[in-house]
Scaffold this active site. Structure first.
Site, short mmCIF file in Angstrom:
data_model
loop_
_atom_site.label_atom_id
_atom_site.label_comp_id
_atom_site.label_asym_id
_atom_site.label_seq_id
_atom_site.Cartn_x
_atom_site.Cartn_y
_atom_site.Cartn_z
CD GLU A 1 -1.56 -2.33 1.93
OE1 GLU A 1 -2.44 -3.07 2.39
OE2 GLU A 1 -0.33 -2.59 2.03
CE LYS B 1 22.35 -3.21 -3.22
NZ LYS B 1 22.27 -4.60 -3.51
CB SER C 1 15.57 -3.85 -17.97
OG SER C 1 16.08 -2.85 -17.11
CD GLU D 1 16.87 -7.63 -18.95
OE1 GLU D 1 16.30 -7.55 -17.85
OE2 GLU D 1 18.08 -7.46 -19.10
CG ASP E 1 23.48 -7.77 -15.28
OD1 ASP E 1 24.41 -7.33 -15.97
OD2 ASP E 1 22.28 -7.58 -15.54
CG HIS F 1 18.61 4.42 -9.11
ND1 HIS F 1 19.96 4.33 -9.36
CD2 HIS F 1 18.16 3.15 -8.98
CE1 HIS F 1 20.31 3.06 -9.38
NE2 HIS F 1 19.25 2.32 -9.14
#
Length: 764
Positions: free
Chosen positions: A17, A117, A444, A495, A610, A705
């Protein structure tokens, strides 16, 4: 009674949600108030579910619109100047979103803050930007408002905040390096600690008894200056009227144990899943009255807990500490899906082996009752059911494949060697005939609603196999024609058949299972649904050859075959815990080796494998790195070395710092490596320059991004910076990452600009 608590709950919602609400707000389809209402509803539901499970204090502060570290950074008022935030004003939600993704419904677009990360997980946090002489202040009220929200609903609360030293460790800036190597960051503590003190005072004023202060940096290699800083910092924070529960996770304290035990905090949480051996030393080192929070339920994997083993470990400590022993998951449950109740398509056998966030809290409750000596027959029945599920898993014939075992027994004799790079690249160039600064993408292309509907209809049976194949072929042809029109040199098929770079392969490999709703947050609004590796891995049939061969038949330009590497599939899956991870990775490598060989046989001259996750697999302690890197590199080479010298092997890595693993990256011996560098302004290339990296490299020239379209001059300038560090004849031009999450208009504009940048460089 044993107190159980939770370090954090998944924020996305059982049906994602939060993702849908945030993206609707970004797109202008709903108001800020509607977004806030979704947030309130999710928090209320999550708090109630935790309270129902018996959690004594519900965590507050684990909710985040984009990232919990970004929430704290904005609370501290640490907003970089480029976002134009007025000095002294509260930080609004759109400023937070612009810091995370570069744009929001209001405010001018700006370069997003760096993302990387979160320790060794697949979650990403937004890196705090630090500057000398930086000032801090309480600039957002969300934490305090959420405490009042939870209290109004009748809950006892435990606010969760990042510790000051971990927050500094996570941060970086032009003058400060990330990590603990830069002790200059510690100079910011004088300005930072008064704000922490103010936050704790205000929480106390709201009636808060305990505050969880997360210091996972304490499980890392720390210089003595940082250990000393811990003592000084917590001596000051000890003056706060609230009780501090200092939380460590993801590894053991090891040589930081004495530092942690010396801190004047009311409680200490340790990870007993990653580091069970530390329990005795931690328990015996506590001060009188100090609480030990035992992280005994795995917060990072989805298997049921062996409660008998947990009880055997905890009973002696319970006798020693009595009520001062609390129970918790090892870390925040952010890293696991929300609830098994949403899994209606998994078979009953496999379902019985699993535990998601809601079930982990139930396990925790059962463990707490058993440890406290609860005489309720339901407790013994629950333990018996848990025991039976674990035994069924161990004995299931689905786990072991004799053919895989036979192949694994002989894998040591399989070649990992290719011809020297100089020989390979000369042969490849003579066949591929690429220009200087060759252009390509990472794989992609935008996944439109129509593409997602195609896959959904096919999986549901509403679309026949032939209709689906024809539709996907049409999508592939459109992507090929688009790339030819734009002028890219090495193409991809886009892809369209893949919903995820790991799940797609897992669906075609034996030993994998898939959830319907097992989503976890990756970054911002991006969620992933990791596959479950429950048994031996094998490739029953080719996985990508048909689509790649079709794409290549449409053009004379080389089309890359696109695979996800063995380490990344491992890292981005929930992995079986009944054998070493290395063994599972080798099984994956052997399966991928077969695919690579088949792609070459089908006429694919460039194959990309990858490995964006190779660095995140590093153990948190440097002493443990070598063993991991040895098998990770070996698995990559095992998967790629079955082809001839004319076949060009690419790999892609993102979100990585390369300096400390550059030798291992070179040892992978890919012909071309593409990396994410645009957000770091090409600073990552210094590692390749210093090491004299011998093979070709494609430094990303724009940040996928962010929806912002880069200027041509900006991309040219980035590549000139790259050419100043590395020989230009070894440089490729490409985006930072795949384009799946972007829209077509911005993708077209960005790639046209990227090709123009490459042509400008060739003409110089």
């Amino acid at each position: 009674m044993t107190i159980i608590h939770n370090l954090g709950f998944p924020r996305i919602g059982a049906q994602r949600e939060l993702k849908r609400a945030v993206e609707a707000y970004w797109a202008g389809r709903q108001t800020a108030e509607a977004l806030h209402e979704t947030g309130r509803a999710l928090r209320a539901a999550h708090w109630q579910r935790q309270a129902d499970a018996g959690v004594a204090f519900v965590p507050v502060g684990d909710f985040a619109w984009y990232d919990h570290i970004l929430e704290w950074t904005t609370l501290l008022g640490a907003v970089p100047a480029r976002f134009g935030h007025p000095e002294g004003k509260p930080v609004d939600l759109d400023t937070l979103f612009r810091m995370g993704r570069g744009r929001a419904p209001s405010g001018k677009p700006a370069a997003a803050c760096e993302m990387t990360k979160w320790f060794d997980t697949n979650y990403h946090y937004i890196v705090p930007e630090l500057t000398p002489g930086q000032t801090f202040r309480v600039a957002r009220e969300d934490l305090f408002e959420q405490v009042k929200e939870a209290q109004a609903l009748g809950h006892r609360v435990k606010p969760v905040i990042p510790g000051p030293l971990t927050w500094l460790w996570l941060g970086k800036g032009d003058a400060f390096a990330q990590g603990a190597g830069d002790i200059g960051k510690l100079q910011l503590l004088d300005a930072l600690l008064p704000v922490y003190g103010e936050v704790l005072e205000r929480l106390a004023g709201l009636g808060v008894e305990w505050v969880q202060i997360d210091e996972p940096a304490l499980v890392l290699d720390l210089p003595q200056a940082w250990r000393d800083a811990y003592q000084a910092v917590y001596a000051k924070l000890a003056a706060s009227p609230v009780k501090l529960l200092l939380a460590t996770y993801f590894d053991g304290l090891k040589d930081n144990l004495a530092t942690a035990l010396a801190l004047p905090v009311a409680g200490l949480h340790v990870d007993l899943v990653r580091a069970p051996d530390q329990l005795s030393d931690v328990a015996s080192g506590l001060r009188p009255g100090q609480v030990l929070s035992a992280g005994v339920i795995n917060g990072r994997n989805i298997w049921r807990t062996d409660l008998d083993a947990a009880l055997a470990m905890l009973v002696p400590v319970r006798e020693q500490l009595q009520e001062r022993l609390w129970l918790a998951p090892s870390c925040s449950l952010l890293h696991v899906p929300v609830d098994l109740a949403g899994e209606t398509e998994l078979d009953a056998e496999l379902l019985g082996w699993l535990s998601f966030a809601v079930q982990k809290l139930d396990e925790l409750c059962l463990l707490g009752k058993a440890l406290g000596g609860d005489a309720d027959p339901a407790v013994q029945q629950g333990l018996a059911a848990q025991r039976a599920a674990l035994q069924a898993r161990r004995q299931s014939p689905r786990i072991h494949n004799p053919a895989v075992a036979q192949r694994m027994a002989g894998q040591a004799g399989v070649s990992r060697e290719r011809a020297p790079f100089g020989q390979r690249i000369a042969r490849q160039q003579s066949e591929l005939r690429l220009p200087a600064f060759p252009t390509t993408t990472i794989g992609s292309f935008p996944q439109t609603a129509e593409i997602r509907a195609l896959r959904r209809d096919w999986k549901s049976g509403a679309l026949t196999d032939s209709a689906y194949e024809n539709a996907i072929r049409k999508e592939i042809e459109e992507v090929i024609r688009f790339q030819e029109k734009v002028g890219l040199d090495v193409l991809v098929h886009g892809e369209p058949e893949r919903n995820d770079m790991v799940e797609y392969f897992g669906e075609l490999l034996a030993g994998f299972a898939f959830t319907k709703n097992g989503w976890v947050q990756s970054y911002g609004s991006r969620c992933v649904k990791p596959p479950i590796i429950f048994g031996d891995v094998a490739r029953p049939a080719p996985m990508t050859v048909g689509w790649s061969a079709y794409a290549q038949s449409l053009t004379d330009k080389p089309v890359k075959g696109m695979l996800t590497g063995p380490v990344t599939i491992l890292q981005w899956s929930f992995v079986r815990d009944d054998q070493p991870r290395e063994a599972t990775c080798r099984q994956l490598a052997l399966a991928l080796r077969d695919e690579v060989v088949d792609l070459e046989a089908a006429g694919i001259r460039v194959i990309q494998i990858d490995e964006p996750a190779i660095r995140e697999g590093l153990p948190l302690r440097r002493a443990d790195w070598r063993a991991y890197l040895d098998w990770a590199v070996d698995c990559f080479r095992l998967s790629t070395a079955g082809v001839g010298e004319a076949t060009q092997i690419h790999t892609h890595m993102c979100y990585s710092e390369f300096n400390d693993i550059i030798e291992s990256i070179a040892a992978m011996d890919a012909d071309v490596i593409t990396i994410e560098t645009s957000r770091s302004n090409m600073e990552l290339l210094k590692a390749f320059e210093d090491f004299h990296y011998p093979n070709d490299i494609g430094p990303g020239v724009y940040d996928i991004h962010s929806p912002n379209v880069p200027e041509v001059d900006w991309m040219v300038e980035l590549m000139r910076k790259a050419a100043a560090r590395l020989p230009k004849e070894r440089l490729w031009v490409n985006p930072d990452c795949g384009l799946k999450t972007r829209a077509w208009p911005e993708t077209e504009a960005a790639l046209i600009g990227m090709v123009q940048a490459a042509r400008t460089l060739r003409a110089a």
